[in-house]
Design a protein around this motif. Structure first.
Motif, short mmCIF file in Angstrom:
data_model
loop_
_atom_site.label_atom_id
_atom_site.label_comp_id
_atom_site.label_asym_id
_atom_site.label_seq_id
_atom_site.Cartn_x
_atom_site.Cartn_y
_atom_site.Cartn_z
N PRO A 340 0.82 -1.21 0.00
CA PRO A 340 0.00 0.00 0.00
C PRO A 340 0.86 1.26 0.00
N LEU A 341 0.35 2.31 -0.64
CA LEU A 341 1.01 3.61 -0.63
C LEU A 341 0.62 4.42 0.59
N VAL A 342 -0.42 3.97 1.29
CA VAL A 342 -0.90 4.59 2.53
C VAL A 342 -1.00 3.49 3.57
N SER A 343 -0.60 3.77 4.81
CA SER A 343 -0.68 2.77 5.86
C SER A 343 -2.11 2.27 6.01
N PRO A 344 -2.33 0.95 6.12
CA PRO A 344 -3.69 0.42 6.20
C PRO A 344 -4.53 1.02 7.33
N ASP A 345 -3.90 1.41 8.45
CA ASP A 345 -4.70 1.97 9.54
C ASP A 345 -5.12 3.42 9.27
N ARG A 346 -4.68 3.95 8.10
CA ARG A 346 -5.08 5.31 7.73
C ARG A 346 -5.90 5.33 6.44
N PHE A 347 -6.37 4.15 6.00
CA PHE A 347 -7.19 4.10 4.78
C PHE A 347 -8.42 4.99 4.88
N LEU A 348 -8.95 5.13 6.11
CA LEU A 348 -10.21 5.85 6.26
C LEU A 348 -10.06 7.35 6.11
N ASP A 349 -8.96 7.92 6.63
CA ASP A 349 -8.90 9.38 6.71
C ASP A 349 -7.97 10.03 5.70
N LEU A 350 -6.89 9.33 5.30
CA LEU A 350 -5.94 9.97 4.38
C LEU A 350 -6.47 9.92 2.95
N PRO A 351 -6.21 10.96 2.15
CA PRO A 351 -6.61 10.90 0.74
C PRO A 351 -5.94 9.71 0.08
N PRO A 352 -6.67 8.93 -0.70
CA PRO A 352 -6.07 7.74 -1.31
C PRO A 352 -5.01 8.12 -2.32
N ARG A 353 -3.95 7.31 -2.35
CA ARG A 353 -2.90 7.47 -3.36
C ARG A 353 -2.94 6.24 -4.24
N SER A 354 -3.17 6.46 -5.50
CA SER A 354 -3.31 5.33 -6.42
C SER A 354 -2.17 5.32 -7.43
N ARG A 355 -1.70 4.11 -7.73
CA ARG A 355 -0.72 3.98 -8.81
C ARG A 355 -1.40 4.10 -10.17
N ASN A 356 -2.70 4.00 -10.18
CA ASN A 356 -3.44 3.90 -11.44
C ASN A 356 -4.50 5.00 -11.50
N GLU A 357 -4.05 6.24 -11.60
CA GLU A 357 -4.98 7.37 -11.52
C GLU A 357 -5.97 7.38 -12.68
N ALA A 358 -5.49 7.04 -13.88
CA ALA A 358 -6.41 7.04 -15.02
C ALA A 358 -7.48 5.96 -14.87
N LEU A 359 -7.08 4.79 -14.37
CA LEU A 359 -8.03 3.72 -14.12
C LEU A 359 -9.04 4.14 -13.06
N ALA A 360 -8.56 4.74 -11.97
CA ALA A 360 -9.46 5.18 -10.91
C ALA A 360 -10.42 6.24 -11.43
N SER A 361 -9.91 7.20 -12.18
CA SER A 361 -10.76 8.26 -12.71
C SER A 361 -11.83 7.70 -13.64
N MET A 362 -11.44 6.77 -14.49
CA MET A 362 -12.40 6.21 -15.44
C MET A 362 -13.46 5.38 -14.71
N MET A 363 -13.06 4.62 -13.70
CA MET A 363 -14.04 3.82 -12.98
C MET A 363 -15.01 4.70 -12.19
N ARG A 364 -14.53 5.86 -11.72
CA ARG A 364 -15.46 6.79 -11.07
C ARG A 364 -16.43 7.38 -12.08
#
Length: 485
Positions: A340-364
């Motif tokens: 993970p690019l963000v510690s698992p115990d901070r998945f809830l509050d930290l802005p997500p960091r994705s390796r696949n921004e285009a994939l994430a954007s398209m799926m949204r």
């Protein structure tokens, strides 16, 4: 189409350019090794600046009118300081770059084509110096700070998604491999009534790109999202398919009752996958006020969001691995490759960091997942509503695993589960602008208010674990917040 046919079409296209570009150079017979090294650096960096996958040097094409006049340059026998030219160049280029010389019979004229991949993770250097192409000059990149900044801007988002899944395809071949109708449906765009309109939209989202000779490239993004059959592409792409396995018991040694190896791309196959999983789940009995007779074992929104997260946040560069969903009698595990690019115990509050921004954007855009940063919130809200054990997010080797647990009453939860649920509840309250209190924790667990002392015990243990703290030590009734607040 053969590789040779694509190469001939590529040279045709390069010769049609009105002039040399920052990513194309024409030579006659000049085989000076340091000059070639500087060109590889400059053209690779310039190709990334121009959003091109490759840069090219063509020996045997005249610079002025781009006539094919032939060349005597022979890269396979050329030596520099006693070393083969390619080895000499490779030792002096950083990061390593897979350049390639090809000798071409171009309609009876001998040409040499040098293919240079565009820079990916960092500027390409020759003998510890990065170069850039400006007009016909090849200056040091460090002397042009504005171009250096622009190059780094281009490099940062360049990831696996922009790579080539398949190249030199006809329009018919592209449309046979991609579920383009699904793309228009999920993005709520009307399907164009002509082929040009279809390709214009697909290219605008970089799902396909123009290739040599009027042909097309399907990008990795286009393939992984819209493939009718991922097996139509490379084995590496086929292994990105989502796998689902259901076991008859609580461990992997138990009998496999259901198995599905995904064939379709993530967008075209997402709804079918989630519906398939939902259809296998038993319907739940009444446990707590939130349950209804027709409720599945796990909240649908939780499954949907965790599967989408696994697709979006996986490390696509990990070979031979894709998302894996496993259903056991007492839990569901969703695993994706990549730390993970963000510690698992901070998945809830930290802005997500994705390796696949285009994939994430398209799926949204396709409404296959929630807006950025809200998915885990919805998972935990759904789990709390159903008074289930808290989900567990953790790193497993080089992968991330999210675990959903089948419903269990408060009395059946372990100490660690109670502490984790308390922390997640405090974090969820905090990001919602509220604070956790003894009463809210009682509601989360389904504890009768007359037994509120049970919640107080959990709060004390969670504090000892360093996961929560009083919101205002001077006012004990102010509630509690997570440790990072």
């Amino acid at each position: 189409m053969t590789i040779h046919a694509r190469t001939l079409a590529l040279v045709d296209d390069l010769r049609k350019l009105p002039a040399e570009t920052p990513w194309v150079e024409f030579k006659k017979d000049n085989d000076d090794a340091p000059m070639i090294g500087k060109l590889i650096s400059a053209l690779s960096n310039s190709a990334r600046m121009a959003d091109e996958h490759f840069a090219y040097v063509v020996w045997g094409v005249r610079d002025g009118d781009h006539a094919a006049i032939g060349t005597t340059f022979e890269p396979s026998t050329r030596k520099e300081n006693g070393q083969p030219l390619e080895l000499w160049l490779a030792q002096r280029l950083q990061p390593a770059i897979a350049f390639q010389f090809d000798v071409i019979d171009y309609h009876g004229t001998r040409l040499v084509l040098l293919r240079i991949p565009a820079a990916t993770n960092a500027p390409v250097e020759f003998e510890r110096t990065a170069y850039i192409r400006i007009g016909s000059a090849t200056p040091r990149l460090s002397d042009h700070s504005e171009r250096l900044r622009a190059l780094w801007t281009k490099l940062q988002p360049h990831v696996w998604e922009t790579g080539v899944a398949e190249q030199f395809l006809t329009g018919d071949e592209v449309l046979a491999r991609l579920d383009y109708a699904c793309y228009f449906d999920l993005t709520a765009q009307p399907l164009p009534d002509n082929r040009a309109g279809i390709f214009e939209r697909l290219a605008a989202d970089r799902l396909v790109l123009p290739d040599a000779g009027g042909h097309w490239i399907i990008t990795n993004l286009g393939a992984v999202l819209l493939a009718k059959r991922l097996s139509d592409f490379s084995p590496a792409m086929a292994r990105k398919a989502v796998r689902f396995v259901a076991y008859g018991g609580t461990n992997r040694a138990d009998t496999v009752t259901h198995r599905q190896d995904g064939q379709r791309g993530y967008a075209s196959g997402f709804k079918g996958l989630v519906d398939y999983i939902d259809g296998l789940l038993p319907r739940n009995e009444h446990i707590g006020k939130a349950f209804r007779e027709d409720q599945p074992l796990y909240p649908s929104i939780a499954i949907r969001e965790l599967v989408a997260n696994a697709l979006i946040h996986q490390d696509m560069t990990v070979g031979g691995a894709g998302p894996l969903i496993e259903l056991f009698a007492d839990r569901m595990e969703i695993t994706n490759p990549g730390k993970p690019l963000v510690s698992p115990d901070r998945f809830l509050d930290l802005p997500p960091r994705s390796r696949n921004e285009a994939l994430a954007s398209m799926m949204r855009r396709m409404r296959l997942c929630e807006e950025q940063g809200t998915g885990i919130d919805k998972v935990i809200r759904a789990v709390e509503l159903h008074q289930m054990p808290p989900p567990d997010f953790r790193t497993e080797g080089d992968s991330v695993r999210a675990e959903l647990f089948a419903p269990r009453r408060f009395a059946e939860m372990t100490r660690d589960e109670r502490i984790r649920a308390c922390y997640q509840h405090a974090a969820l309250k905090f990001v919602s602008g509220e604070r956790m209190k003894n009463a809210t924790l009682c509601e989360r667990f389904g504890i009768d208010p007359k037994n509120a002392a049970q919640a107080s015990v959990i709060i004390r243990e969670c504090q000892k674990a360093g996961l929560i703290r009083p919101a205002d030590p001077a006012h004990p009734r102010a509630g509690y917040v997570p440790f990072w607040a």
